[in-house]
Write a protein that holds these residues in place. Structure first.
Motif, PDB file in Angstrom:
ATOM      1  N   LYS A 185       0.831  -1.197   0.000  1.00 17.03           N
ATOM      2  CA  LYS A 185       0.000   0.000   0.000  1.00 17.03           C
ATOM      3  C   LYS A 185       0.869   1.252   0.000  1.00 17.03           C
ATOM      4  N   ILE A 186       0.619   2.110  -0.991  1.00 21.26           N
ATOM      5  CA  ILE A 186       1.361   3.365  -1.085  1.00 21.26           C
ATOM      6  C   ILE A 186       0.926   4.273   0.053  1.00 21.26           C
ATOM      7  N   GLY A 187       1.901   4.815   0.753  1.00 23.41           N
ATOM      8  CA  GLY A 187       1.613   5.686   1.883  1.00 23.41           C
ATOM      9  C   GLY A 187       1.785   4.994   3.213  1.00 23.41           C
ATOM     10  N   THR A 188       1.753   3.662   3.196  1.00 25.99           N
ATOM     11  CA  THR A 188       1.983   2.900   4.431  1.00 25.99           C
ATOM     12  C   THR A 188       3.149   1.935   4.234  1.00 25.99           C
ATOM     13  N   ASP A 189       2.995   0.964   3.331  1.00 31.75           N
ATOM     14  CA  ASP A 189       4.084   0.014   3.052  1.00 31.75           C
ATOM     15  C   ASP A 189       5.154   0.639   2.168  1.00 31.75           C
ATOM     16  N   ALA A 190       4.722   1.445   1.226  1.00 26.92           N
ATOM     17  CA  ALA A 190       5.633   2.091   0.271  1.00 26.92           C
ATOM     18  C   ALA A 190       5.543   3.604   0.442  1.00 26.92           C
ATOM     19  N   LYS A 191       6.662   4.205   0.755  1.00 28.18           N
ATOM     20  CA  LYS A 191       6.708   5.665   0.924  1.00 28.18           C
ATOM     21  C   LYS A 191       7.736   6.252  -0.040  1.00 28.18           C
ATOM     22  N   VAL A 192       7.810   7.566  -0.075  1.00 28.55           N
ATOM     23  CA  VAL A 192       8.630   8.221  -1.089  1.00 28.55           C
ATOM     24  C   VAL A 192       9.240   9.501  -0.543  1.00 28.55           C
ATOM     25  N   PHE A 193      10.436   9.814  -1.025  1.00 28.38           N
ATOM     26  CA  PHE A 193      11.044  11.112  -0.708  1.00 28.38           C
ATOM     27  C   PHE A 193      11.656  11.685  -1.985  1.00 28.38           C
ATOM     28  N   PRO A 194      11.831  13.008  -2.043  1.00 29.12           N
ATOM     29  CA  PRO A 194      12.405  13.622  -3.242  1.00 29.12           C
ATOM     30  C   PRO A 194      13.842  13.170  -3.472  1.00 29.12           C
ATOM     31  N   PHE A 195      14.234  13.121  -4.729  1.00 29.37           N
ATOM     32  CA  PHE A 195      15.630  12.791  -5.045  1.00 29.37           C
ATOM     33  C   PHE A 195      16.530  13.740  -4.247  1.00 29.37           C
ATOM     34  N   PRO A 196      17.535  13.230  -3.567  1.00 26.09           N
ATOM     35  CA  PRO A 196      18.340  14.071  -2.676  1.00 26.09           C
ATOM     36  C   PRO A 196      19.134  15.145  -3.420  1.00 26.09           C
TER      37      PRO A 196
ATOM     38  N   ASP B 110      -7.839  16.833  -7.433  1.00 21.64           N
ATOM     39  CA  ASP B 110      -6.894  16.130  -6.572  1.00 21.64           C
ATOM     40  C   ASP B 110      -7.472  14.808  -6.088  1.00 21.64           C
ATOM     41  N   SER B 111      -8.783  14.796  -5.854  1.00 28.47           N
ATOM     42  CA  SER B 111      -9.428  13.602  -5.319  1.00 28.47           C
ATOM     43  C   SER B 111      -9.415  12.431  -6.292  1.00 28.47           C
ATOM     44  N   ALA B 112      -9.065  12.696  -7.552  1.00 27.70           N
ATOM     45  CA  ALA B 112      -8.999  11.604  -8.528  1.00 27.70           C
ATOM     46  C   ALA B 112      -7.848  10.655  -8.218  1.00 27.70           C
ATOM     47  N   TYR B 113      -6.795  11.176  -7.586  1.00 33.20           N
ATOM     48  CA  TYR B 113      -5.635  10.338  -7.292  1.00 33.20           C
ATOM     49  C   TYR B 113      -5.931   9.503  -6.046  1.00 33.20           C
ATOM     50  N   PRO B 114      -5.550   8.225  -6.072  1.00 32.05           N
ATOM     51  CA  PRO B 114      -6.056   7.286  -5.065  1.00 32.05           C
ATOM     52  C   PRO B 114      -5.425   7.355  -3.688  1.00 32.05           C
ATOM     53  N   ASN B 115      -4.369   8.146  -3.495  1.00 33.49           N
ATOM     54  CA  ASN B 115      -3.754   8.205  -2.177  1.00 33.49           C
ATOM     55  C   ASN B 115      -3.020   9.525  -1.992  1.00 33.49           C
ATOM     56  N   ALA B 116      -2.639   9.800  -0.770  1.00 35.13           N
ATOM     57  CA  ALA B 116      -2.005  11.071  -0.433  1.00 35.13           C
ATOM     58  C   ALA B 116      -0.675  11.257  -1.149  1.00 35.13           C
ATOM     59  N   VAL B 117       0.051  10.179  -1.340  1.00 34.12           N
ATOM     60  CA  VAL B 117       1.347  10.266  -2.015  1.00 34.12           C
ATOM     61  C   VAL B 117       1.170  10.791  -3.436  1.00 34.12           C
ATOM     62  N   GLN B 118       0.276  10.173  -4.173  1.00 29.55           N
ATOM     63  CA  GLN B 118       0.099  10.573  -5.559  1.00 29.55           C
ATOM     64  C   GLN B 118      -0.537  11.958  -5.683  1.00 29.55           C
ATOM     65  N   ARG B 119      -1.374  12.321  -4.718  1.00 29.78           N
ATOM     66  CA  ARG B 119      -1.934  13.669  -4.742  1.00 29.78           C
ATOM     67  C   ARG B 119      -0.841  14.712  -4.536  1.00 29.78           C
ATOM     68  N   ALA B 120       0.096  14.439  -3.632  1.00 29.85           N
ATOM     69  CA  ALA B 120       1.184  15.382  -3.376  1.00 29.85           C
ATOM     70  C   ALA B 120       2.061  15.541  -4.612  1.00 29.85           C
ATOM     71  N   ILE B 121       2.332  14.439  -5.305  1.00 29.07           N
ATOM     72  CA  ILE B 121       3.151  14.483  -6.509  1.00 29.07           C
ATOM     73  C   ILE B 121       2.433  15.275  -7.601  1.00 29.07           C
ATOM     74  N   ALA B 122       1.132  15.043  -7.755  1.00 31.04           N
ATOM     75  CA  ALA B 122       0.356  15.753  -8.770  1.00 31.04           C
ATOM     76  C   ALA B 122       0.325  17.249  -8.482  1.00 31.04           C
ATOM     77  N   LYS B 123       0.140  17.616  -7.218  1.00 31.13           N
ATOM     78  CA  LYS B 123       0.112  19.030  -6.853  1.00 31.13           C
ATOM     79  C   LYS B 123       1.450  19.703  -7.168  1.00 31.13           C
ATOM     80  N   ALA B 124       2.546  18.988  -6.936  1.00 33.98           N
ATOM     81  CA  ALA B 124       3.865  19.542  -7.219  1.00 33.98           C
ATOM     82  C   ALA B 124       4.041  19.831  -8.708  1.00 33.98           C
TER      83      ALA B 124
END
Length: 468
Positions: free
Chosen positions: A329-340, A395-409
């Motif tokens: 699950k993205i946001g719980t099992d799989a998380k993400v950070f910006p390229f350093p 924004d609500s079209a994206y299925p999780n908080a991770v993908q919403r944050a990426i789309a907003k960026a």
């Protein structure tokens, strides 16, 4: 998503986007990453979003499409697996609304060669999704691509920032609709691995290497690299180079105004060698990485419980499609950070796939209109592993908080952004498996000590391609 370069300067001048965007988008990604780390999983829906945007099934706000009973269309793209399956659902909605029959045609890289053979045989697809800015220009130069019709142009004007519109122009005329975008400056990680290791999300390259060693000390190989697909290696280089050398040199190298033997390229390759040259940090070592295709580089990071083959994998937002296949699950099992950040600023590199009409018809133009609308993008956004440059996708079209944050960026970057360098280069250099930049960086992954040799190969191949 593939990364292929283009040597010639396209009419969009995508390589010359201002530095302002890099800073703004980087800040947005960082803010989004901090927010999403604290968020829940796939069920987290954004509150206050306008679900009316991207309405489906002909409801209010839907794009108007003509009746096309009896019309047939072929659509070609290099997408496979879940990405292809999800796009077919978009095509199915187009069929439902218009009565047309649409067939998906699997293409191979480089897609321009694939299309050339189809056209030579008298059977080109009606529409093609091209994964390079350079490929769009090449299709126009060859007389294959047809201009965007007025209805599709109206959707572009309404839904897209000018920068994304310009990427689809050649000689000032609109030929393409960027249906799919990518934020290619993300590192995804196995949350359980990080928790067990006591590892933290890094913000700089130095911290990234330290985090990798912390993960290694916990008993898990830190980084998965899909080296069998050379395009992933170009993305590694571009992120390091943009952050370390800066936007101006990035733009100049993209146009081959700087040679690949330049000291700035040496610095970037030397930085990459700190990771690629340490067999303890790369899953399978260099040899193993060169046998690992991109999808496997993702899935091996999120399978195997708390002892996967790797703890982290670098690539764009589209990684979500492959993560979904592992049931993580993205946001719980799989998380993400910006390229350093390697230099002063964290890099933000974008990519995208553009729809072009090859056989001009009412049905083909209608499909382009649909793809330029929020309706089509909303369907695929809800399925995950997809990012749209369409600013009117809720924004609500994206299925999780991770993908919403990426789309907003991505949307926050507006008209200004840095586009994938290899996508701006000639196909012979940045877009062909087993040749040019793809092959040269695979050779460098195999022998990261030979920085000078890699530079010499890259420059020789670039010079030949840009001259051609």
């Amino acid at each position: 998503m593939r990364s292929n370069p283009r040597v010639r300067r396209s009419s969009s001048h995508s390589g010359r986007r201002s530095r302002r965007a890099v800073r703004a988008a980087a800040a947005a990604v960082v803010a989004g990453a901090l927010a999403l780390t604290a968020c829940g999983g796939d069920g987290d829906k954004g509150k206050g979003d306008d679900d009316g945007k991207g309405a489906q099934n002909g409801g209010a706000g839907s794009v108007a499409l003509p009746e096309l009973d009896g019309a047939t269309l072929e659509v070609a793209a290099v997408w496979t697996g879940a990405e292809q399956a999800n796009f077919k659902k978009v095509l199915a909605e187009f069929e439902k609304r218009t009565g047309a029959k649409v067939t998906f045609v699997p293409a191979q890289d480089p897609i321009i060669n694939f299309l050339g053979s189809k056209i030579a045989g008298g059977a080109p697809p009606d529409v093609a999704l091209l994964p390079q800015v350079g490929a769009v220009k090449q299709a126009v130069d060859k007389g294959w691509a047809k201009p965007v019709g007025p209805d599709a142009q109206a959707q572009l004007t309404k839904n897209y920032a000018q920068g994304w519109q310009d990427l689809g122009k050649v000689g000032g005329k609109q030929y393409a609709v960027y249906y799919k975008a990518a934020n290619k400056s993300l590192v995804w990680y196995n949350a359980k691995v990080f928790e067990n290791a006591g590892a933290k999300e890094p913000g700089t390259w130095k911290e990234f290497l330290a985090t990798a060693r912390t993960v290694y000390d916990s008993g898990v190989t830190p980084v998965s690299v899909g080296g069998a697909d050379g395009w992933t290696l170009t993305d590694w280089f571009e992120n390091v180079y943009l952050s370390q050398a800066g936007p101006e040199k990035y733009d100049r190298l993209a146009r081959h105004e700087i040679k690949w033997t330049d000291p700035s390229v040496k610095d970037a390759l030397t930085t990459l060698a700190q990771l690629w040259g340490d067999k303890n940090l790369v899953a399978g070592g260099p040899d193993g990485a060169l046998q690992t295709e991109f999808p496997a580089s993702v899935t091996q990071t999120f399978t195997g419980g708390d002892q996967p083959k790797a703890g982290m994998v670098f690539e764009g937002d589209f990684v979500g499609v492959n993560i979904a296949e592992t049931k993580a699950k993205i946001g719980t099992d799989a998380k993400v950070f910006p390229f350093p950040a390697v230099g002063d600023k964290a890099p933000v590199v974008s990519g995208g796939d553009a729809a072009v009409v090859l056989k001009d018809s009412k049905a083909a133009q209608a499909l382009l209109t649909f793809l330029a609308s929020p309706d089509a993008a909303t369907i695929q956004a809800k399925l995950g592993g997809y990012l749209s440059p369409n600013k009117n996708v809720a924004d609500s079209a994206y299925p999780n908080a991770v993908q919403r944050a990426i789309a907003k960026a991505l949307i926050a970057a507006g008209d200004d952004f840095r586009f994938d360098m290899s996508d701006q280069a000639p196909q012979a250099f940045g877009g062909t498996p087993g040749k040019g930049e793809w092959k040269d960086l695979q050779d460098f992954l195999k022998n990261p000590k030979d920085v000078a040799g890699a530079q010499a190969k890259l420059e020789a191949d670039a010079a030949a391609a840009y001259k051609g």
